[in-house]
Design a protein around this motif. Structure first.
Motif, PDB file in Angstrom:
ATOM      1  N   ILE A   1      -3.430  71.696  59.328  1.00  0.00           N
ATOM      2  CA  ILE A   1      -3.630  72.855  58.464  1.00  0.00           C
ATOM      3  C   ILE A   1      -2.694  73.965  58.896  1.00  0.00           C
ATOM      4  N   GLU A   2      -2.285  74.734  57.922  1.00  0.00           N
ATOM      5  CA  GLU A   2      -1.331  75.808  58.200  1.00  0.00           C
ATOM      6  C   GLU A   2      -1.979  77.010  58.861  1.00  0.00           C
ATOM      7  N   GLU A   3      -3.196  77.332  58.460  1.00  0.00           N
ATOM      8  CA  GLU A   3      -3.878  78.508  58.986  1.00  0.00           C
ATOM      9  C   GLU A   3      -5.226  78.121  59.563  1.00  0.00           C
ATOM     10  N   SER A   4      -5.635  78.828  60.564  1.00  0.00           N
ATOM     11  CA  SER A   4      -6.940  78.588  61.158  1.00  0.00           C
ATOM     12  C   SER A   4      -8.023  79.120  60.224  1.00  0.00           C
ATOM     13  N   PRO A   5      -9.048  78.328  59.958  1.00  0.00           N
ATOM     14  CA  PRO A   5     -10.136  78.811  59.102  1.00  0.00           C
ATOM     15  C   PRO A   5     -11.080  79.771  59.829  1.00  0.00           C
ATOM     16  N   VAL A   6     -10.901  79.927  61.117  1.00  0.00           N
ATOM     17  CA  VAL A   6     -11.743  80.833  61.885  1.00  0.00           C
ATOM     18  C   VAL A   6     -11.290  82.262  61.625  1.00  0.00           C
ATOM     19  N   ASP A   9     -11.542  86.462  66.430  1.00  0.00           N
ATOM     20  CA  ASP A   9     -10.834  86.110  67.654  1.00  0.00           C
ATOM     21  C   ASP A   9     -11.791  85.412  68.621  1.00  0.00           C
ATOM     22  N   ALA A  10     -11.226  84.547  69.438  1.00  0.00           N
ATOM     23  CA  ALA A  10     -12.036  83.868  70.456  1.00  0.00           C
ATOM     24  C   ALA A  10     -12.498  84.906  71.476  1.00  0.00           C
TER      25      ALA A  10
END
Length: 174
Positions: A1-6, A9-10
């Motif tokens: 996937i190109e972008e994180s669905p989260v 921030d961690a």
């Protein structure tokens, strides 16, 4: 996937800085310890840099009084009976009998996880003396208990010969 669905921030991990004990702090801690097995375990940890599982896994075969050294070749840990079935039998040195029937776990003596963990460590004169005293104490316990003593050749054993579990040392330390 190109972008994180989260979408957040961690979380940052809080690193607590460890306090390093000075030689005086080590000496004071050892001087204040009255429990002989705890004293020996802490002494080994400081002088030989042993982990708790390595410490309580020491056998008398590992201790060479003449060359004043210890061969670190085992670790002692509690494993579930399920996990025990998955461990190759040739990778276990000893499976200890349970003291309580129906438990879901057992203590095992096995080689350390990595080859580098098997090593030789040298003893100070004071640590050598303490180990010699421990050997004499174990001999007395064997003589007193007679056939009731289960001899697994462990440096760290209870009065009946059963191994001292790492958690028990931690409890003594607290």
């Amino acid at each position: 996937i190109e972008e994180s669905p989260v979408v957040c921030d961690a979380p940052k991990k809080n690193k607590t800085e460890r306090r390093i004990w000075t030689p005086e702090m080590v000496r004071q801690a050892l001087d204040d310890m009255e429990h002989p097995l705890l004293h020996l375990a802490v002494h080994l940890a400081f002088i030989c840099s042993l982990r708790i599982g390595e410490t309580v896994a020491l056998t008398w075969e590992d201790v060479d009084f003449d060359q004043t050294l210890i061969r670190v070749r085992h670790t002692l840990q509690r494993v579930s009976r399920e996990a025990l079935e998955l461990i190759p039998k040739d990778s276990l040195t000893q499976v200890f009998p349970s003291r309580i029937t129906g438990t879901n776990s057992v203590l095992v003596l096995k080689p350390p996880k990595t080859a580098k963990s098997s090593r030789i460590v040298y003893l100070t004169p004071a640590l050598r003396r303490e180990l010699m005293l421990r050997k004499a104490t174990v001999a007395k316990q064997k003589a007193y208990a007679g056939e009731e003593y289960l001899d697994f050749n462990l440096v760290f054993s209870l009065e009946d010969g059963f191994p001292v579990e790492p958690k028990l040392c931690e409890k003594w330390f607290k």
